[in-house]
Design a protein around this motif. Sequence first.
Motif, short mmCIF file in Angstrom:
data_model
loop_
_atom_site.label_atom_id
_atom_site.label_comp_id
_atom_site.label_asym_id
_atom_site.label_seq_id
_atom_site.Cartn_x
_atom_site.Cartn_y
_atom_site.Cartn_z
N GLN A 51 -34.35 12.12 43.11
CA GLN A 51 -35.73 11.65 43.17
C GLN A 51 -35.85 10.42 44.06
O GLN A 51 -36.82 10.28 44.80
CB GLN A 51 -36.25 11.34 41.76
N THR A 61 -40.17 10.14 51.62
CA THR A 61 -41.63 10.08 51.62
C THR A 61 -42.10 8.74 52.16
O THR A 61 -43.06 8.68 52.93
CB THR A 61 -42.17 10.30 50.18
N GLU A 67 -35.82 11.49 47.63
CA GLU A 67 -37.12 12.07 47.98
C GLU A 67 -38.16 10.98 48.21
O GLU A 67 -38.97 11.04 49.15
CB GLU A 67 -37.60 13.03 46.89
#
Length: 187
Positions: A170, A177, A173
């Motif tokens: 996570q 982003t 990610e």
Amino acid sequence: LNTLLSISILGVILILVSNILLYPEDTLFITTSVTILSACIFSYVIRHKYPAISVLILTSVVLATMIYQRLASPGTTTTLSVVIITGFIISVMLSGKLFWFMHGLALAILNTVFIYKLDDPVAAAITYSTLYFILAYATRVLKFNYDKMHQNLIDINIELQQKANEIAVQNEELLRTQDNLKKLNLN
């Protein structure tokens, strides 16, 4: 097993040295101590490759030498203590059929050899068996609870590692982003 065997070796060496220094004429006790020390050392050497055999050798030799010592010198009281300690070792280190066989053997020894030449053999057999059972049972319950807690900690550790891996994914990610948003803002 390492700790148990290390303590056993040290203890038997101390007993052997004290007997040689204090009672050099007691060849029976010195011989049994040397025999047990040899079993401890041999068990220590093979402990990693054959842990159950290591425990089996140690406990069998100890029981055999205690039978011999008790029959040769019926007034000896330390032999009973050694057999009860052997029951503790059996409860902690063995499982399955070996566990039951060795406990049966130790109880049979307690109820035959150790009541030999006693005034009240029935009372002695009941007392010795009760002491043995209390120690063996309590030790087994403690070992069972320890194993259960150990397995629980292993399971929790695996779960925590999985959650840590999920958080790492996570985080990756989020970083991607964030980089994408930075690029968009610069354009």
